[in-house]
Design a protein around this motif. Sequence first.
Motif, short mmCIF file in Angstrom:
data_model
loop_
_atom_site.label_atom_id
_atom_site.label_comp_id
_atom_site.label_asym_id
_atom_site.label_seq_id
_atom_site.Cartn_x
_atom_site.Cartn_y
_atom_site.Cartn_z
N LEU A 125 -0.57 -2.18 9.04
CA LEU A 125 0.39 -1.78 8.02
C LEU A 125 1.80 -1.87 8.61
N LEU A 177 -5.28 10.83 2.56
CA LEU A 177 -5.28 9.50 3.18
C LEU A 177 -5.89 9.59 4.57
N LEU A 211 2.94 8.57 3.08
CA LEU A 211 1.55 8.48 3.51
C LEU A 211 0.86 9.81 3.24
N PHE A 222 0.86 5.43 -0.01
CA PHE A 222 -0.52 5.26 0.42
C PHE A 222 -1.20 6.62 0.28
#
Length: 210
Positions: free
Chosen positions: A19, A34, A30, A9
């Motif tokens: 999620l 982000l 991640l 992500f």
Amino acid sequence: MDWLGNIVFNDREIENERLELTDPKANYILGPNLILRNCTLVLKVSARRLSLKQPRFIDCTFEVKQELKNYQSWVAASLKGCRVKGRLSGCDFGYWPEYTSLPWYQHGSIEDCDFSEARLDGCRFMDCDPSTLRFPKWPCFTILDPIRRAPELCRATWPGLVGDVVVEKLHKQPPRTMALTEHAPTLAKQLETTPEELKAVIEKFDCILF
């Protein structure tokens, strides 16, 4: 998931989504670039399956379904207004750029977060304002400003091995340590005492929240 097993992500902003990071064979990455707002993240993977690269979590909820152990990479993330639930041990939050020279570890932060529904054991909060955080209540307890208060705490008589193993070593914590949260039953079992004996000493100090 790519051929290496990575689920990434990055380079986006996600809002009001749930999620689920629960595949034991996946590597969840991640960041970077982000931002997650008002999201719920369900975590059910081991620490080695979760990689944070400077994500920003704003008003998010973390539901930790499998105990997250010895996870320092929270210091590679920014958390603001978040709620954390579940069991975490040996985890670090906040700003700790000395942990590693990797670029995404240079911008961690934590503020206005709620851990009241979490069970924390040996978790540290680095270079932050603990007054903006809600810590879990007893049987967890939180030592505020542990390095500066170490001499005062060392003068007390602690039960079992708590004095030798925990209190006597507070001054060796990383300089940015602003708070340290422990889980009394776990500590008592490891260090030859009881939660009740531990609490009797803890109650004497205004620098310990419980």
